[in-house]
Write an enzyme that holds these catalytic residues in place. Structure first.
Site, PDB file in Angstrom:
ATOM      1  N   LYS A  71       0.801  -1.233   0.000  1.00  0.00           N
ATOM      2  CA  LYS A  71       0.000   0.000   0.000  1.00  0.00           C
ATOM      3  C   LYS A  71       0.835   1.285   0.000  1.00  0.00           C
ATOM      4  O   LYS A  71       0.405   2.292  -0.534  1.00  0.00           O
ATOM      5  CB  LYS A  71      -0.946   0.024   1.213  1.00  0.00           C
ATOM      6  N   ASP A 107     -10.185   3.102   1.838  1.00  0.00           N
ATOM      7  CA  ASP A 107     -10.308   2.520   3.185  1.00  0.00           C
ATOM      8  C   ASP A 107     -11.026   3.466   4.154  1.00  0.00           C
ATOM      9  O   ASP A 107     -11.822   3.029   4.986  1.00  0.00           O
ATOM     10  CB  ASP A 107      -8.928   2.189   3.764  1.00  0.00           C
TER      11      ASP A 107
END
Ligand code: ATR
Length: 280
Positions: A71, A107
């Protein structure tokens, strides 16, 4: 393109990635929306990330999700990064637009959408305790800050990381707590969030005494294996409202789907409940 024996045009990149639920979600929604694409697993070792991404894009990959451990490094590969991803410091969704890589982070959206859905009254006191200071905590703190929470306490085993998070995302309304002081603010907050791996199957439990929590406090665990962690079971024992991590997974995926295909999946066709049932 053939990766792991499937012709894929979208997928999830990670190492390992076998455990991901994303293919089930996205392939169901692709079928539901009549879109002729296939979402698969793309296992890439950290040292191969740069070369493999370029290779896959030239082979026709159109978009992907990013999971552990890529990420942060994915940010360096993107030509453009959304403000949200910049603030969080991680990319979890990439779309190829005219050959250029656009990276964003869904997210935080998934985190807050799940909270709003399951516990609509969560914001009533306007103060939150976030346990942890890793990537998931950054998304949660960012989302809570954007939602207007007036005070966010961050308690982390490594205090310096909590302080770093405060500096990166904060101002006066975000404060770092020493790990041993994590219970000191429980009576002052309306929301408690676990973003650590504690409580996950195979990991140690998160020890948190909830006895001083106000009866309206919401306890949110972003862990989804198991669905009901010890923290959530304890919270239920005190009659507190609980939120599991499953919905965060679903909503971050739905936001990625919308980015790629410009249509939101229908989350009310019974599939999510069916999938969630398997976790129980
Ligand atoms: P993610 O990106 O999923 O958030 P991460 O960045 O590795 O993963 O962060 C994991 C979090 O769990 C961190 O806050 C970590 O605390 P440290 O910063 O001190 O490492 C926390 N964590 C993991 N194991 C822990 C343990 N045994 N006790 C307390 N906190 C723990």
């Amino acid at each position: 393109m053939s990766i792991n024996n499937n012709d894929i045009t979208y997928g999830v990149m990670g190492w390992p990635v076998k455990q991901s639920l994303s293919p089930e979600l996205h392939n169901h929604w692709l079928e539901q929306q009549g879109i002729n694409e296939y979402y698969g697993l793309i296992e890439i070792a950290p040292q191969d990330l740069d070369d493999k991404v370029l290779q896959l894009v030239s082979a026709g990959l159109k978009g992907w999700n990013v999971t552990v451990p890529h990420k942060i490094n994915m940010m360096l590969l993107c030509d453009e990064i959304s403000l949200t991803a910049k603030a969080i410091g991680a990319v979890n969704t990439v779309k190829v637009i005219e050959g250029r890589l656009y990276g964003t982070n869904t997210d935080a959206y998934g985190f807050i959408q799940n909270l709003i859905n399951i516990a609509p009254a969560w914001n009533s006191w306007n103060a939150a305790l976030v346990i942890g200071a890793g990537g998931a905590a950054r998304a949660a703190v960012y989302a809570l800050r954007e939602a207007g929470v007036s005070k966010i306490y961050i308690a982390n085993r490594t205090f310096e990381k909590a302080q770093e998070l405060c500096t990166d995302l904060g101002g006066d309304n975000i404060a770092a707590l020493k790990w041993q002081d994590r219970e000191s603010v429980i009576s002052d907050v309306s929301l408690i969030v676990n973003t650590t791996t504690l409580g996950m199957t195979g990991c140690a439990e998160l020890e948190l005494d909830l006895s001083t929590a106000h009866k309206d406090t919401v306890v949110y665990d972003i862990v989804y294996k198991p669905l009901m962690t010890k923290l959530l079971c304890d919270a239920e024992g005190y009659g507190l409202k609980t939120v599991t991590g499953f919905g965060m997974l679903v909503h971050q995926a739905a936001a990625a789907f919308k980015l790629w295909f410009d249509v939101s999946p229908d989350l009310n066709d019974g599939f999510i409940e069916e999938l969630e049932e398997r976790f129980k």
